[in-house]
Design a protein around this motif. Structure first.
Motif, PDB file in Angstrom:
ATOM      1  N   ILE A 344     -31.289 -12.958  16.337  1.00  0.00           N
ATOM      2  CA  ILE A 344     -31.745 -14.348  16.409  1.00  0.00           C
ATOM      3  C   ILE A 344     -33.261 -14.307  16.545  1.00  0.00           C
ATOM      4  O   ILE A 344     -33.790 -13.607  17.402  1.00  0.00           O
ATOM      5  N   HIS A 345     -33.966 -15.076  15.713  1.00  0.00           N
ATOM      6  CA  HIS A 345     -35.420 -15.035  15.826  1.00  0.00           C
ATOM      7  C   HIS A 345     -36.023 -16.403  15.559  1.00  0.00           C
ATOM      8  O   HIS A 345     -35.304 -17.394  15.491  1.00  0.00           O
ATOM      9  N   LYS A 346     -37.339 -16.453  15.386  1.00  0.00           N
ATOM     10  CA  LYS A 346     -38.084 -17.696  15.507  1.00  0.00           C
ATOM     11  C   LYS A 346     -38.804 -18.164  14.256  1.00  0.00           C
ATOM     12  O   LYS A 346     -39.478 -19.180  14.292  1.00  0.00           O
ATOM     13  N   ASP A 347     -38.769 -17.436  13.170  1.00  0.00           N
ATOM     14  CA  ASP A 347     -39.693 -17.696  12.066  1.00  0.00           C
ATOM     15  C   ASP A 347     -39.072 -18.578  10.993  1.00  0.00           C
ATOM     16  O   ASP A 347     -38.130 -18.188  10.319  1.00  0.00           O
ATOM     17  N   THR A 348     -39.661 -19.762  10.810  1.00  0.00           N
ATOM     18  CA  THR A 348     -39.191 -20.688   9.792  1.00  0.00           C
ATOM     19  C   THR A 348     -40.235 -21.776   9.601  1.00  0.00           C
ATOM     20  O   THR A 348     -41.201 -21.863  10.355  1.00  0.00           O
ATOM     21  N   VAL A 349     -40.054 -22.611   8.581  1.00  0.00           N
ATOM     22  CA  VAL A 349     -40.905 -23.787   8.411  1.00  0.00           C
ATOM     23  C   VAL A 349     -40.006 -25.008   8.258  1.00  0.00           C
ATOM     24  O   VAL A 349     -38.848 -24.914   7.844  1.00  0.00           O
ATOM     25  N   TYR A 350     -40.573 -26.157   8.602  1.00  0.00           N
ATOM     26  CA  TYR A 350     -39.833 -27.413   8.532  1.00  0.00           C
ATOM     27  C   TYR A 350     -40.739 -28.477   7.923  1.00  0.00           C
ATOM     28  O   TYR A 350     -41.948 -28.511   8.179  1.00  0.00           O
ATOM     29  N   ILE A 351     -40.151 -29.345   7.116  1.00  0.00           N
ATOM     30  CA  ILE A 351     -40.891 -30.458   6.529  1.00  0.00           C
ATOM     31  C   ILE A 351     -39.991 -31.680   6.494  1.00  0.00           C
ATOM     32  O   ILE A 351     -38.786 -31.579   6.211  1.00  0.00           O
ATOM     33  N   THR A 352     -40.557 -32.834   6.813  1.00  0.00           N
ATOM     34  CA  THR A 352     -39.818 -34.083   6.676  1.00  0.00           C
ATOM     35  C   THR A 352     -40.696 -35.105   5.973  1.00  0.00           C
ATOM     36  O   THR A 352     -41.912 -35.160   6.193  1.00  0.00           O
ATOM     37  N   VAL A 353     -40.074 -35.899   5.109  1.00  0.00           N
ATOM     38  CA  VAL A 353     -40.777 -36.905   4.310  1.00  0.00           C
ATOM     39  C   VAL A 353     -39.950 -38.180   4.281  1.00  0.00           C
ATOM     40  O   VAL A 353     -38.717 -38.128   4.129  1.00  0.00           O
ATOM     41  N   VAL A 354     -40.620 -39.318   4.422  1.00  0.00           N
ATOM     42  CA  VAL A 354     -40.011 -40.632   4.175  1.00  0.00           C
ATOM     43  C   VAL A 354     -40.907 -41.356   3.185  1.00  0.00           C
ATOM     44  O   VAL A 354     -42.138 -41.378   3.334  1.00  0.00           O
ATOM     45  N   ARG A 356     -41.697 -44.854   0.326  1.00  0.00           N
ATOM     46  CA  ARG A 356     -41.810 -46.311   0.412  1.00  0.00           C
ATOM     47  C   ARG A 356     -40.452 -47.005   0.314  1.00  0.00           C
ATOM     48  O   ARG A 356     -40.283 -48.128   0.802  1.00  0.00           O
ATOM     49  N   ASP A 357     -39.476 -46.368  -0.342  1.00  0.00           N
ATOM     50  CA  ASP A 357     -38.131 -46.934  -0.447  1.00  0.00           C
ATOM     51  C   ASP A 357     -37.236 -46.522   0.716  1.00  0.00           C
ATOM     52  O   ASP A 357     -36.059 -46.855   0.744  1.00  0.00           O
ATOM     53  N   ARG A 358     -37.813 -45.762   1.643  1.00  0.00           N
ATOM     54  CA  ARG A 358     -37.149 -45.302   2.863  1.00  0.00           C
ATOM     55  C   ARG A 358     -36.043 -44.282   2.600  1.00  0.00           C
ATOM     56  O   ARG A 358     -35.106 -44.161   3.382  1.00  0.00           O
ATOM     57  N   MET A 359     -36.185 -43.531   1.484  1.00  0.00           N
ATOM     58  CA  MET A 359     -35.451 -42.281   1.395  1.00  0.00           C
ATOM     59  C   MET A 359     -36.057 -41.343   2.440  1.00  0.00           C
ATOM     60  O   MET A 359     -37.280 -41.276   2.601  1.00  0.00           O
ATOM     61  N   ALA A 360     -35.206 -40.618   3.146  1.00  0.00           N
ATOM     62  CA  ALA A 360     -35.676 -39.677   4.167  1.00  0.00           C
ATOM     63  C   ALA A 360     -35.102 -38.294   3.869  1.00  0.00           C
ATOM     64  O   ALA A 360     -33.922 -38.161   3.532  1.00  0.00           O
ATOM     65  N   VAL A 361     -35.944 -37.284   3.978  1.00  0.00           N
ATOM     66  CA  VAL A 361     -35.530 -35.899   3.756  1.00  0.00           C
ATOM     67  C   VAL A 361     -35.932 -35.064   4.962  1.00  0.00           C
ATOM     68  O   VAL A 361     -37.056 -35.162   5.463  1.00  0.00           O
ATOM     69  N   SER A 362     -35.001 -34.261   5.421  1.00  0.00           N
ATOM     70  CA  SER A 362     -35.210 -33.325   6.533  1.00  0.00           C
ATOM     71  C   SER A 362     -34.854 -31.941   6.010  1.00  0.00           C
ATOM     72  O   SER A 362     -33.690 -31.669   5.711  1.00  0.00           O
ATOM     73  N   LEU A 363     -35.874 -31.065   5.865  1.00  0.00           N
ATOM     74  CA  LEU A 363     -35.673 -29.796   5.147  1.00  0.00           C
ATOM     75  C   LEU A 363     -36.242 -28.631   5.956  1.00  0.00           C
ATOM     76  O   LEU A 363     -37.386 -28.678   6.407  1.00  0.00           O
ATOM     77  N   ILE A 364     -35.450 -27.586   6.104  1.00  0.00           N
ATOM     78  CA  ILE A 364     -35.875 -26.389   6.833  1.00  0.00           C
ATOM     79  C   ILE A 364     -35.631 -25.164   5.955  1.00  0.00           C
ATOM     80  O   ILE A 364     -34.639 -25.097   5.231  1.00  0.00           O
ATOM     81  N   TYR A 365     -36.550 -24.188   6.017  1.00  0.00           N
ATOM     82  CA  TYR A 365     -36.668 -23.175   4.961  1.00  0.00           C
ATOM     83  C   TYR A 365     -37.221 -21.897   5.588  1.00  0.00           C
ATOM     84  O   TYR A 365     -38.225 -21.945   6.302  1.00  0.00           O
ATOM     85  N   SER A 366     -36.591 -20.743   5.321  1.00  0.00           N
ATOM     86  CA  SER A 366     -36.935 -19.554   6.116  1.00  0.00           C
ATOM     87  C   SER A 366     -36.583 -18.259   5.404  1.00  0.00           C
ATOM     88  O   SER A 366     -35.693 -18.222   4.553  1.00  0.00           O
ATOM     89  N   VAL A 367     -37.283 -17.170   5.807  1.00  0.00           N
ATOM     90  CA  VAL A 367     -36.865 -15.808   5.454  1.00  0.00           C
ATOM     91  C   VAL A 367     -36.354 -15.066   6.691  1.00  0.00           C
ATOM     92  O   VAL A 367     -36.213 -13.863   6.685  1.00  0.00           O
ATOM     93  N   PHE A 368     -36.093 -15.796   7.763  1.00  0.00           N
ATOM     94  CA  PHE A 368     -35.549 -15.315   9.041  1.00  0.00           C
ATOM     95  C   PHE A 368     -36.642 -14.688   9.885  1.00  0.00           C
ATOM     96  O   PHE A 368     -37.507 -15.402  10.359  1.00  0.00           O
ATOM     97  N   TRP A 369     -36.687 -13.384  10.107  1.00  0.00           N
ATOM     98  CA  TRP A 369     -37.728 -12.791  10.939  1.00  0.00           C
ATOM     99  C   TRP A 369     -39.062 -12.792  10.194  1.00  0.00           C
ATOM    100  O   TRP A 369     -39.113 -13.029   8.987  1.00  0.00           O
ATOM    101  N   GLY A 370     -40.134 -12.516  10.909  1.00  0.00           N
ATOM    102  CA  GLY A 370     -41.457 -12.500  10.304  1.00  0.00           C
ATOM    103  C   GLY A 370     -41.522 -11.565   9.113  1.00  0.00           C
ATOM    104  O   GLY A 370     -41.242 -10.378   9.238  1.00  0.00           O
ATOM    105  N   PHE A 371     -41.875 -12.104   7.932  1.00  0.00           N
ATOM    106  CA  PHE A 371     -41.875 -11.385   6.665  1.00  0.00           C
ATOM    107  C   PHE A 371     -40.481 -10.878   6.286  1.00  0.00           C
ATOM    108  O   PHE A 371     -40.344  -9.918   5.521  1.00  0.00           O
ATOM    109  N   GLY A 372     -39.442 -11.537   6.790  1.00  0.00           N
ATOM    110  CA  GLY A 372     -38.072 -11.201   6.403  1.00  0.00           C
ATOM    111  C   GLY A 372     -37.719  -9.761   6.692  1.00  0.00           C
ATOM    112  O   GLY A 372     -37.945  -9.249   7.790  1.00  0.00           O
TER     113      GLY A 372
END
Length: 525
Positions: A344-354, A356-372
């Motif tokens: 279990i480790h800590k390395d990832t990125v997260y992005i969220t966007v809403v 003008r039409d109020r579509m909302a996206v919650s997206l998380i993306y990773s290679v797991f540990w630092g440099f995979g």
């Protein structure tokens, strides 16, 4: 309202669209895509792919992602599973016969198939407005011209650099040293890969020269990965899971993500009147720590590939939470939860966007540990994720390694419905901390009425097998009171997690917040 006489940041307010993520360039690119006519799905893809250039130690094209989507004009949440599988020829018994009790963290055995690119293409086709060429153009530009390394990225780069091996050292070090603040990182090989995806979609990555580079490199490193494994890598839409806390509905990604852990944790906490406690005092931190141990123990025993998770309903049942809450002594710490054999480790990125039409996206993306896995493909320099280290080698465990199986994942996007419809995509990066981070963020909002930015800024604690980690925002008196209850209080090695959130307010205004623990920002227009 925050105290403007001390360091801090304000939330961002806008009408037309907001992005919140862990790097300013990615947030700006997402906003550019919105202003070019794209929607939240297009913007999230554009920003996420660029994060692989801005934060290459955290994520990349050979990684995995999970996505939650609230379509425009609808009040439902869709879940996209973009996680890859173990190669078909790999199995737990083979590794046990070699005397292993866990997957080698940086070994070729830890490399699972890359699921994120298929998910991005699927999200674009099903919910985007722009073609992939327009969406990927900013990332292609920055991969070629380079990105100056940001402060938090530089810190992580130095910490994770020793994991780099072989070809990866050539591409992610300069003169055998990690990049430092302000140095420019370029990835021309990845620009070529992105051009192939822009031209041919999924086939630009999973077939042809890029696929040949992936499979040849993996086989040369001793892997059992095949073109058939790449062909079988497909993202799929499924139903999210749901919990309720203090009148708010929480939407999490179903297994193989660990979102059920956040729901169980909040279900346990609902049996205590946290709102009557000091939000930064020992009583709240103690109860949360004890609930975390119980919820994570359930995670360790139950969560796995969706086809192998058979007790999810039991984990989410109110009766389960009630029984676990009854085990908590408000004055004494219980033993720490047994650590996972899987990593279990800590390395990832997260992005969220809403948008003008109020579509909302919650997206998380990773290679797991630092440099995979610390390994990269020979031609294009794609870092291989080590997500397979999340498998167990325990015979009969739901999360036991098997060919074609998805491992239990730590990365979890979320959305909240505060009573008038789904209105808040959010995420908390930080590997194993994420369910605890989700629960603390929701509790900060619902129990203490914190505004969005304050709920993210607030100090964090995390019960781990090593001890109870307390960030520096806690007082010495609180630390001593927790020690008196039997906790081994220790400082975290790094700040606990990194959060981003956007709220669609009742008046229609968008409110975005970003964690100061990262380099990121919320931007709107």
């Amino acid at each position: 309202m925050r105290n403007f006489e001390i360091p801090g940041r304000s939330a961002v307010y806008a009408d037309n669209g907001i992005c919140a993520t862990s790097h300013p360039l990615a947030a700006k690119v997402a906003l550019d895509i919105l202003q070019q006519g794209g929607n939240a799905a297009d913007a999230a893809i554009a920003g996420a792919v660029l994060l692989g250039i801005c934060e290459p130690q955290m994520t990349g094209l050979a990684g995995d992602c999970f996505v939650l989507v609230k379509p425009a004009g609808q009040d439902q949440v869709l879940a996209l599973n973009g996680s890859g599988r173990a190669p078909a020829a790999l199995n737990a018994q083979t590794l046990r016969d070699q005397g292993l009790t866990s997957i080698p963290l940086r070994g070729i055995e830890s490399v699972t198939m890359p699921g994120a690119v298929d998910a991005f293409c699927r999200l674009s086709a099903d919910h985007g407005r722009l073609d992939m060429a327009q969406t990927l153009a900013p990332a292609i530009h920055y991969a070629e011209t380079g990105v100056p390394v940001a402060p938090r990225v530089a810190r992580d780069w130095a910490e994770d650099a020793p994991a780099l091996q072989g070809r990866a050292r050539d591409l992610y070090l300069v003169n055998e040293k990690p990049l430092t603040i302000g140095q420019r990182f370029r990835a021309p090989g990845q620009a070529e890969v992105l051009r192939a995806i822009a031209a041919k979609g999924r086939d630009g990555f999973y077939k042809g020269p890029v696929a040949d580079d992936l499979i040849h490199s993996l086989r040369t490193l001793g892997g059992l990965h095949t073109q058939d494994d790449l062909d079988a890598t497909k993202a799929d839409w499924n139903a999210p899971i749901q919990g309720v806390y203090k009148g708010a509905n929480l939407w999490e990604h179903a297994p193989n993500g660990q979102g059920a852990t956040a729901i169980l944790l909040l279900n346990i906490l609902s049996h205590f009147d946290l709102s009557a406690l000091d939000p930064f005092g020992p009583e709240r931190a103690h109860i949360e720590a004890e609930a975390t141990k119980l919820a994570y123990d359930a995670r360790n025993r139950l969560l796995a590939d969706p086809d192998h998770t058979t007790r999810l309903a039991h984990m989410l049942a109110p009766e389960t939470a009630a029984k676990l809450a009854a085990l908590i002594d408000p004055n004494r710490a219980m033993p720490d939860v047994t650590p996972l054999t899987e990593a279990i480790h800590k390395d990832t990125v997260y992005i969220t966007v809403v948008d003008r039409d109020r579509m909302a996206v919650s997206l998380i993306y990773s290679v797991f540990w630092g440099f995979g896995a610390g390994l990269a493909s020979e031609k294009y320099g794609l870092l291989f994720q080590n997500r397979g280290a999340g498998f167990s080698l325990t015979p009969g465990h739901p999360n036991e390694l098997a060919g074609g199986k998805r491992p239990m994942h730590t990365i979890i996007p979320a959305m909240l419905d505060e009573g008038a419809g789904v209105n808040m995509p959010f995420g908390v990066m930080g590997g194993g901390y994420q369910p605890c981070g989700h629960a603390r963020f929701v509790s900060n909002l619902r129990d203490y009425g914190m505004d969005l930015q304050s709920a993210i800024d607030a100090p964090r604690s995390f019960a781990t097998p090593e001890g109870l980690k307390l960030e520096s925002g806690y007082s010495d008196a609180t630390k001593q009171a927790l020690a008196d209850r039997g906790h081994q209080v220790i400082p975290p090695e790094d700040p606990l997690g990194g959060a981003q959130a956007i709220r669609i307010r009742a008046d229609g205004v968008l409110e975005g917040a970003s964690d100061p623990r990262k380099d990121g920002i919320a931007l709107g227009y």
